[in-house]
Design a protein around this motif. Structure first.
Motif, PDB file in Angstrom:
ATOM      1  N   GLY A 199       0.814  -1.203   0.000  1.00 36.28           N
ATOM      2  CA  GLY A 199       0.000   0.000   0.000  1.00 36.28           C
ATOM      3  C   GLY A 199       0.852   1.258   0.000  1.00 36.28           C
ATOM      4  O   GLY A 199       2.073   1.206   0.161  1.00 36.28           O
ATOM      5  N   PRO A 200       0.207   2.411  -0.167  1.00 36.82           N
ATOM      6  CA  PRO A 200       0.923   3.680  -0.221  1.00 36.82           C
ATOM      7  C   PRO A 200       1.711   3.926   1.061  1.00 36.82           C
ATOM      8  O   PRO A 200       1.210   3.694   2.163  1.00 36.82           O
ATOM      9  N   GLY A 201       2.940   4.393   0.887  1.00 38.54           N
ATOM     10  CA  GLY A 201       3.763   4.746   2.035  1.00 38.54           C
ATOM     11  C   GLY A 201       4.537   3.597   2.645  1.00 38.54           C
ATOM     12  O   GLY A 201       5.213   3.773   3.654  1.00 38.54           O
ATOM     13  N   TYR A 202       4.469   2.412   2.046  1.00 44.15           N
ATOM     14  CA  TYR A 202       5.171   1.243   2.574  1.00 44.15           C
ATOM     15  C   TYR A 202       5.940   0.526   1.479  1.00 44.15           C
ATOM     16  O   TYR A 202       5.509   0.497   0.323  1.00 44.15           O
ATOM     17  N   ALA A 203       7.057  -0.061   1.854  1.00 45.58           N
ATOM     18  CA  ALA A 203       7.811  -0.981   1.003  1.00 45.58           C
ATOM     19  C   ALA A 203       7.803  -2.327   1.714  1.00 45.58           C
ATOM     20  O   ALA A 203       7.851  -2.381   2.947  1.00 45.58           O
ATOM     21  N   ALA A 204       7.732  -3.415   0.947  1.00 42.74           N
ATOM     22  CA  ALA A 204       7.686  -4.742   1.558  1.00 42.74           C
ATOM     23  C   ALA A 204       8.262  -5.768   0.601  1.00 42.74           C
ATOM     24  O   ALA A 204       8.248  -5.586  -0.616  1.00 42.74           O
ATOM     25  N   ALA A 205       8.759  -6.859   1.178  1.00 43.92           N
ATOM     26  CA  ALA A 205       9.301  -7.959   0.387  1.00 43.92           C
ATOM     27  C   ALA A 205       9.136  -9.257   1.155  1.00 43.92           C
ATOM     28  O   ALA A 205       9.054  -9.270   2.388  1.00 43.92           O
ATOM     29  N   VAL A 206       9.105 -10.351   0.400  1.00 46.74           N
ATOM     30  CA  VAL A 206       9.072 -11.694   0.981  1.00 46.74           C
ATOM     31  C   VAL A 206      10.236 -12.474   0.381  1.00 46.74           C
ATOM     32  O   VAL A 206      10.562 -12.314  -0.797  1.00 46.74           O
ATOM     33  N   ALA A 207      10.863 -13.298   1.204  1.00 45.61           N
ATOM     34  CA  ALA A 207      11.943 -14.168   0.759  1.00 45.61           C
ATOM     35  C   ALA A 207      11.572 -15.609   1.101  1.00 45.61           C
ATOM     36  O   ALA A 207      10.992 -15.871   2.158  1.00 45.61           O
ATOM     37  N   VAL A 208      11.904 -16.513   0.185  1.00 47.55           N
ATOM     38  CA  VAL A 208      11.537 -17.916   0.341  1.00 47.55           C
ATOM     39  C   VAL A 208      12.760 -18.771   0.017  1.00 47.55           C
ATOM     40  O   VAL A 208      13.461 -18.510  -0.967  1.00 47.55           O
ATOM     41  N   ALA A 209      13.010 -19.788   0.829  1.00 45.04           N
ATOM     42  CA  ALA A 209      14.108 -20.707   0.561  1.00 45.04           C
ATOM     43  C   ALA A 209      13.854 -21.410  -0.763  1.00 45.04           C
ATOM     44  O   ALA A 209      12.771 -21.934  -0.997  1.00 45.04           O
ATOM     45  N   GLY A 210      14.840 -21.390  -1.651  1.00 44.17           N
ATOM     46  CA  GLY A 210      14.713 -22.041  -2.954  1.00 44.17           C
ATOM     47  C   GLY A 210      15.120 -21.128  -4.085  1.00 44.17           C
ATOM     48  O   GLY A 210      15.559 -19.998  -3.868  1.00 44.17           O
ATOM     49  N   GLU A 211      14.938 -21.629  -5.277  1.00 45.42           N
ATOM     50  CA  GLU A 211      15.372 -20.908  -6.484  1.00 45.42           C
ATOM     51  C   GLU A 211      14.343 -19.901  -6.996  1.00 45.42           C
ATOM     52  O   GLU A 211      14.684 -19.020  -7.770  1.00 45.42           O
ATOM     53  N   ALA A 212      13.080 -20.064  -6.608  1.00 46.90           N
ATOM     54  CA  ALA A 212      12.025 -19.169  -7.104  1.00 46.90           C
ATOM     55  C   ALA A 212      10.965 -18.983  -6.029  1.00 46.90           C
ATOM     56  O   ALA A 212      10.729 -19.873  -5.213  1.00 46.90           O
ATOM     57  N   VAL A 213      10.335 -17.829  -6.050  1.00 44.00           N
ATOM     58  CA  VAL A 213       9.227 -17.570  -5.141  1.00 44.00           C
ATOM     59  C   VAL A 213       7.999 -18.306  -5.685  1.00 44.00           C
ATOM     60  O   VAL A 213       7.616 -18.091  -6.833  1.00 44.00           O
ATOM     61  N   PRO A 214       7.407 -19.179  -4.874  1.00 41.51           N
ATOM     62  CA  PRO A 214       6.206 -19.875  -5.343  1.00 41.51           C
ATOM     63  C   PRO A 214       5.032 -18.896  -5.425  1.00 41.51           C
ATOM     64  O   PRO A 214       5.150 -17.745  -5.005  1.00 41.51           O
ATOM     65  N   PRO A 215       3.894 -19.350  -5.925  1.00 39.57           N
ATOM     66  CA  PRO A 215       2.736 -18.456  -5.977  1.00 39.57           C
ATOM     67  C   PRO A 215       2.409 -17.883  -4.598  1.00 39.57           C
ATOM     68  O   PRO A 215       2.498 -18.579  -3.588  1.00 39.57           O
ATOM     69  N   LEU A 216       2.074 -16.600  -4.595  1.00 40.54           N
ATOM     70  CA  LEU A 216       1.711 -15.905  -3.361  1.00 40.54           C
ATOM     71  C   LEU A 216       0.206 -15.693  -3.340  1.00 40.54           C
ATOM     72  O   LEU A 216      -0.382 -15.301  -4.342  1.00 40.54           O
ATOM     73  N   ARG A 217      -0.399 -15.925  -2.193  1.00 46.23           N
ATOM     74  CA  ARG A 217      -1.814 -15.605  -1.998  1.00 46.23           C
ATOM     75  C   ARG A 217      -1.894 -14.580  -0.892  1.00 46.23           C
ATOM     76  O   ARG A 217      -1.233 -14.718   0.131  1.00 46.23           O
ATOM     77  N   ARG A 218      -2.720 -13.561  -1.093  1.00 46.75           N
ATOM     78  CA  ARG A 218      -2.829 -12.456  -0.139  1.00 46.75           C
ATOM     79  C   ARG A 218      -4.146 -12.534   0.613  1.00 46.75           C
ATOM     80  O   ARG A 218      -5.184 -12.842   0.042  1.00 46.75           O
ATOM     81  N   PHE A 219      -4.073 -12.226   1.915  1.00 43.32           N
ATOM     82  CA  PHE A 219      -5.244 -12.218   2.778  1.00 43.32           C
ATOM     83  C   PHE A 219      -5.143 -11.037   3.731  1.00 43.32           C
ATOM     84  O   PHE A 219      -4.058 -10.510   3.959  1.00 43.32           O
ATOM     85  N   THR A 220      -6.254 -10.660   4.321  1.00 46.39           N
ATOM     86  CA  THR A 220      -6.240  -9.673   5.393  1.00 46.39           C
ATOM     87  C   THR A 220      -6.676 -10.367   6.680  1.00 46.39           C
ATOM     88  O   THR A 220      -7.408 -11.357   6.653  1.00 46.39           O
ATOM     89  N   PHE A 221      -6.188  -9.837   7.788  1.00 44.33           N
ATOM     90  CA  PHE A 221      -6.570 -10.355   9.099  1.00 44.33           C
ATOM     91  C   PHE A 221      -6.971  -9.166   9.947  1.00 44.33           C
ATOM     92  O   PHE A 221      -6.268  -8.149   9.973  1.00 44.33           O
ATOM     93  N   GLU A 222      -8.109  -9.291  10.622  1.00 41.30           N
ATOM     94  CA  GLU A 222      -8.633  -8.202  11.452  1.00 41.30           C
ATOM     95  C   GLU A 222      -8.905  -8.719  12.846  1.00 41.30           C
ATOM     96  O   GLU A 222      -9.061  -9.923  13.044  1.00 41.30           O
ATOM     97  N   PRO A 223      -8.993  -7.818  13.812  1.00 40.27           N
ATOM     98  CA  PRO A 223      -9.291  -8.271  15.176  1.00 40.27           C
ATOM     99  C   PRO A 223     -10.542  -9.142  15.262  1.00 40.27           C
ATOM    100  O   PRO A 223     -10.595 -10.101  16.035  1.00 40.27           O
ATOM    101  N   ALA A 224     -11.542  -8.851  14.439  1.00 35.47           N
ATOM    102  CA  ALA A 224     -12.782  -9.625  14.455  1.00 35.47           C
ATOM    103  C   ALA A 224     -12.564 -11.071  13.997  1.00 35.47           C
ATOM    104  O   ALA A 224     -13.411 -11.934  14.248  1.00 35.47           O
ATOM    105  N   ASP A 225     -11.442 -11.349  13.340  1.00 35.62           N
ATOM    106  CA  ASP A 225     -11.131 -12.703  12.877  1.00 35.62           C
ATOM    107  C   ASP A 225     -10.614 -13.592  14.008  1.00 35.62           C
ATOM    108  O   ASP A 225     -10.521 -14.810  13.828  1.00 35.62           O
TER     109      ASP A 225
END
Length: 181
Positions: free
Chosen positions: A151-177
């Protein structure tokens, strides 16, 4: 597959620090007061809530430990689920993989150029995937890195052991969850 969960730490409804396990309550009590402490507590609840979904356990009952280099892990022997948490400003990211080591980093973009934060999050995510400190030599194992849109105002990255990043799935989590009780 790697799942990336995003949580807004300033959302209303995160449980109090007093409901965290003893070690985390003590750490929260030793922290600064106000917003930094509240955000740290919310990030712990987001992590525990996300892990609870994978483990089918109450968030407060999940036992966390640390690896030999200090990387957080599930305390249960033989637990295959791998995870990592990062938070900055009002945002937390939790990366979860059923078997691959993962690292995630998010940074609120400050006064330096955004490119600095993009590179920093890549480096930090890699270090967290390895489970080493920033200044420790990295193990000689392959790690793939991908930038994340946090989102705006943020930088982010993910690192995964291996030669390639597998498919990423995005979710949100809220206190109500979080489960009641």
């Amino acid at each position: 597959m790697v799942h990336i969960w995003q949580a807004r730490l300033d959302a209303r409804g995160w449980p109090a620090a007093e409901r965290l396990p003893a070690a985390e309550r003590e750490r929260a009590a030793a922290m600064l007061r106000g917003q930094p402490r509240d955000r740290w507590v919310a990030a712990r609840w987001a992590l525990r809530g996300v892990l609870g979904r994978y483990l089918d356990e109450r968030p407060a009952a999940i036992e966390l430990g640390t690896g030999e280099r200090g990387k957080p892990l599930l305390a249960a022997a033989g637990a295959a689920t791998r995870f990592n948490l990062s938070h900055s400003g009002e945002l937390a990211l939790v990366a979860v993989s059923p078997e691959l080591e993962v690292g995630v980093d998010v940074q609120r973009i400050g006064k330096r150029p955004a490119a600095f934060y993009a590179e920093w999050t890549r480096r930090e995510a890699t270090v967290k995937c390895h489970g080493t400190g920033l200044w420790a030599p990295a193990p000689d194992t392959a790690v793939a890195v991908a930038d994340l849109d946090a989102g705006p105002g943020y930088a982010a990255a993910v690192a995964v052991a291996g030669e390639a990043v597998p498919p990423l799935r995005r979710f949100t989590f809220e206190p109500a969850d979080l489960p009641a009780g």
